[in-house]
Design a protein around this motif. Structure first.
Motif, PDB file in Angstrom:
ATOM      1  N   LYS A 227       0.839  -1.009   0.431  1.00 35.30           N
ATOM      2  CA  LYS A 227       0.236   0.150   0.039  1.00 35.30           C
ATOM      3  C   LYS A 227       0.903   0.953  -0.144  1.00 35.30           C
ATOM      4  N   ALA A 228       0.944   1.950  -1.057  1.00 35.23           N
ATOM      5  CA  ALA A 228       1.706   2.493  -1.240  1.00 35.23           C
ATOM      6  C   ALA A 228       1.384   4.169  -0.255  1.00 35.23           C
ATOM      7  N   SER A 229       2.159   4.640   0.260  1.00 34.19           N
ATOM      8  CA  SER A 229       1.772   6.586   0.536  1.00 34.19           C
ATOM      9  C   SER A 229       2.552   7.466   0.326  1.00 34.19           C
ATOM     10  N   THR A 230       2.657   8.241  -0.393  1.00 34.81           N
ATOM     11  CA  THR A 230       3.672   9.607  -1.009  1.00 34.81           C
ATOM     12  C   THR A 230       4.066   9.932   0.376  1.00 34.81           C
ATOM     13  N   ASN A 231       6.108   9.923  -0.217  1.00 29.98           N
ATOM     14  CA  ASN A 231       6.752  10.371   1.049  1.00 29.98           C
ATOM     15  C   ASN A 231       6.313  10.045   3.018  1.00 29.98           C
ATOM     16  N   ARG A 232       5.385   8.874   2.589  1.00 31.52           N
ATOM     17  CA  ARG A 232       4.746   8.605   3.445  1.00 31.52           C
ATOM     18  C   ARG A 232       5.108   7.414   4.555  1.00 31.52           C
ATOM     19  N   ASP A 233       7.077   6.801   4.454  1.00 29.38           N
ATOM     20  CA  ASP A 233       7.087   5.182   4.323  1.00 29.38           C
ATOM     21  C   ASP A 233       6.705   4.569   5.769  1.00 29.38           C
ATOM     22  N   ASP A 234       6.226   5.179   6.871  1.00 32.67           N
ATOM     23  CA  ASP A 234       5.878   4.803   7.722  1.00 32.67           C
ATOM     24  C   ASP A 234       4.386   4.730   8.014  1.00 32.67           C
ATOM     25  N   LYS A 235       3.644   5.313   7.099  1.00 36.86           N
ATOM     26  CA  LYS A 235       2.193   4.924   6.902  1.00 36.86           C
ATOM     27  C   LYS A 235       2.280   3.863   6.190  1.00 36.86           C
ATOM     28  N   ALA A 236       3.174   4.092   4.842  1.00 36.58           N
ATOM     29  CA  ALA A 236       2.659   2.787   3.958  1.00 36.58           C
ATOM     30  C   ALA A 236       3.488   1.621   4.672  1.00 36.58           C
ATOM     31  N   LEU A 237       4.207   1.102   5.137  1.00 41.01           N
ATOM     32  CA  LEU A 237       4.228   0.056   6.151  1.00 41.01           C
ATOM     33  C   LEU A 237       3.992  -0.874   6.929  1.00 41.01           C
ATOM     34  N   ARG A 238       3.025   0.513   7.315  1.00 43.64           N
ATOM     35  CA  ARG A 238       1.707   0.061   8.668  1.00 43.64           C
ATOM     36  C   ARG A 238       0.467  -0.313   7.720  1.00 43.64           C
ATOM     37  N   GLU A 239       0.200   0.727   6.938  1.00 44.93           N
ATOM     38  CA  GLU A 239      -1.393  -0.136   5.972  1.00 44.93           C
ATOM     39  C   GLU A 239      -1.008  -1.439   5.005  1.00 44.93           C
ATOM     40  N   THR A 240       0.948  -1.581   4.653  1.00 41.78           N
ATOM     41  CA  THR A 240       0.597  -2.995   4.031  1.00 41.78           C
ATOM     42  C   THR A 240       1.236  -3.899   5.373  1.00 41.78           C
ATOM     43  N   TRP A 241       1.356  -3.732   6.024  1.00 44.22           N
ATOM     44  CA  TRP A 241       0.620  -5.090   7.192  1.00 44.22           C
ATOM     45  C   TRP A 241      -0.092  -5.644   7.817  1.00 44.22           C
ATOM     46  N   LYS A 242      -0.810  -4.243   7.298  1.00 46.61           N
ATOM     47  CA  LYS A 242      -2.259  -4.884   8.320  1.00 46.61           C
ATOM     48  C   LYS A 242      -3.194  -5.828   6.537  1.00 46.61           C
ATOM     49  N   ALA A 243      -2.452  -5.200   5.142  1.00 43.54           N
ATOM     50  CA  ALA A 243      -3.608  -5.785   4.737  1.00 43.54           C
ATOM     51  C   ALA A 243      -2.717  -7.256   4.367  1.00 43.54           C
ATOM     52  N   ILE A 244      -1.778  -7.331   4.742  1.00 42.65           N
ATOM     53  CA  ILE A 244      -1.466  -9.060   5.136  1.00 42.65           C
ATOM     54  C   ILE A 244      -1.530  -9.763   5.870  1.00 42.65           C
ATOM     55  N   ASP A 245      -1.607  -9.373   7.376  1.00 43.89           N
ATOM     56  CA  ASP A 245      -2.457  -9.695   8.628  1.00 43.89           C
ATOM     57  C   ASP A 245      -3.456 -10.525   8.324  1.00 43.89           C
ATOM     58  N   SER A 246      -4.535  -9.367   7.353  1.00 45.30           N
ATOM     59  CA  SER A 246      -5.624  -9.827   6.869  1.00 45.30           C
ATOM     60  C   SER A 246      -6.011 -11.266   5.793  1.00 45.30           C
ATOM     61  N   THR A 247      -5.027 -11.212   5.265  1.00 47.77           N
ATOM     62  CA  THR A 247      -4.398 -12.522   4.396  1.00 47.77           C
ATOM     63  C   THR A 247      -4.201 -13.712   5.276  1.00 47.77           C
ATOM     64  N   LEU A 248      -3.041 -13.123   6.129  1.00 48.50           N
ATOM     65  CA  LEU A 248      -2.471 -14.350   6.770  1.00 48.50           C
ATOM     66  C   LEU A 248      -3.579 -15.331   7.920  1.00 48.50           C
ATOM     67  N   GLN A 249      -4.388 -14.297   8.783  1.00 49.78           N
ATOM     68  CA  GLN A 249      -5.091 -14.552   9.557  1.00 49.78           C
ATOM     69  C   GLN A 249      -6.257 -15.708   8.461  1.00 49.78           C
ATOM     70  N   VAL A 250      -6.584 -15.721   7.205  1.00 48.49           N
ATOM     71  CA  VAL A 250      -7.954 -16.350   6.521  1.00 48.49           C
ATOM     72  C   VAL A 250      -6.685 -17.850   6.288  1.00 48.49           C
ATOM     73  N   SER A 251      -4.978 -17.750   6.102  1.00 51.10           N
ATOM     74  CA  SER A 251      -4.202 -18.815   5.267  1.00 51.10           C
ATOM     75  C   SER A 251      -3.286 -17.984   5.375  1.00 51.10           C
ATOM     76  N   THR A 252      -1.965 -19.178   6.372  1.00 52.38           N
ATOM     77  CA  THR A 252      -0.936 -19.199   5.734  1.00 52.38           C
ATOM     78  C   THR A 252      -0.364 -19.347   4.367  1.00 52.38           C
ATOM     79  N   ALA A 253      -0.704 -20.053   3.273  1.00 52.23           N
ATOM     80  CA  ALA A 253      -0.683 -20.214   2.245  1.00 52.23           C
ATOM     81  C   ALA A 253       0.697 -19.537   1.406  1.00 52.23           C
TER      82      ALA A 253
END
Length: 348
Positions: A227-253
């Motif tokens: 999840k890109a966030s212009t000039n905000r690596d902190d925000k991009a990192l957190r939003e990307t982690w949220k998306a990864i977490d949502s997927t891994l809570q369903v399956s670790t494949a």
């Protein structure tokens, strides 16, 4: 929501604590090149054919390696042999194990290195006194013809007792292509690479390294959910982690990026460990969503996530009463590819 901007701190953390320094890069290149020379000399001494190609691959080639306190770095340098050259003295095709053993013998033929090369399941490993190691996957080049009677090549890895269709160079091409595609509109075009490295840094603290998932699994997860966030690596990192977490809570494949196979299956213990650590980190960062969150609290949360005190030790000029009053912050006018201050080296 407070939305405390910690992009300056995150950029500095990536530069100082994540990106490899110039001296580290140079030492690994020296050892990689020495390993190639040793392989060539050892095969020549034994009267065996040379590989047709030798290519760096993996995180080294993708420029996603991250700092490690123990210098535990893994450089992949694949050796690609023509199938006709992987035969024994009687003209019989080498087994995958015998092919790895030939490469291993070539690396240790003169006995000059303190630690001798050893055969692993998917490679030959050469460790160095500095702490890092070079893995040499052994491939055979297979030539066939397609439906149009055109000659085509594919590559098979000597893995365990089998030759497995594989080519890590394709993974590198896949990632580098995604860096450009997923960062369209970014001023520097490499935010996804930084988010990948920051995620790997988070996952590879010393007491987690043997429990968590591989770098390629983490890379695939970031690419799939970036999840890109212009000039905000902190925000991009957190939003990307949220998306990864949502997927891994369903399956670790996790699907392989270029092959019709999986990097990890559902229920994989190492991916599950990473998922649980990521979930806890996101919980720690929920303080950022509180209306009365201060800069001090935000920095403390990021410190906890990365097991460091780097963020709270950064100077600050935000005017936030909770900022710590430690002086003027370092201005960030561009989030270009991070540069270390120990020689100007560039590595991702």
């Amino acid at each position: 929501m407070a939305d405390i901007d910690c992009s300056t701190e995150m950029t500095n953390f990536h530069r100082d604590n994540v990106t490899l320094g110039l001296k580290q890069q140079q030492q690994m290149r020296v050892n990689r090149n020495a390993g190639r020379t040793r392989l060539e000399n050892g095969l020549t001494e034994a009267g065996k054919p040379q590989p047709k190609e030798v290519h760096s691959q993996g995180s080294y080639q993708m420029r996603t390696m991250v700092q490690d306190d123990k210098n535990d770095y893994d450089i992949d340098d694949g050796a690609y042999f023509a199938s006709a050259d992987l035969k024994d003295d009687n003209g019989n095709a080498l087994t995958p194990l015998a092919a790895r053993e030939r490469v291993c013998d070539a690396l240790k033929w003169d006995g000059r290195l303190k630690k001798e090369a050893e055969v692993k399941r998917n490679c030959v490993r050469q460790e160095y006194a500095e702490g890092h190691h070079i893995d040499l996957p052994v491939y055979r080049i297979v030539t066939t013809k397609n439906d149009d009677d055109e000659v085509v090549e594919h590559y098979e890895l000597a893995s365990g007792d089998d030759w497995v269709k594989s080519d890590a160079r394709a993974v590198t091409s896949w990632f580098n292509g995604k860096v450009g595609t997923l960062n369209e509109g970014e001023a520097d075009g490499s935010q996804m690479r930084r988010v990948t490295k920051l995620t790997k840094k988070f996952a590879r603290r010393q007491n987690w390294k043997k429990k968590t998932t591989s770098g390629i699994c983490i890379t695939k997860l970031v690419v799939d959910h970036f999840k890109a966030s212009t000039n905000r690596d902190d925000k991009a990192l957190r939003e990307t982690w949220k998306a990864i977490d949502s997927t891994l809570q369903v399956s670790t494949a996790i699907e392989h990026p270029v092959l019709d196979s999986k990097l990890a299956s559902s229920g994989d213990s190492q991916v599950s460990f990473f998922r649980d650590c990521l979930y806890d980190a996101l919980k720690d960062l929920e303080v950022l969503d509180e209306n009365d969150c201060t800069r001090t609290q935000a920095r403390e949360a990021w410190d906890k996530v990365f097991d460091t005190d780097f963020f709270t030790e950064q100077p600050d000029n935000s005017g936030d009463a909770g900022g710590g009053g430690k002086g003027a912050a370092m201005a960030v006018t561009s989030v270009e590819t991070a540069r270390r201050n120990d020689g100007g080296g560039r590595f991702g």
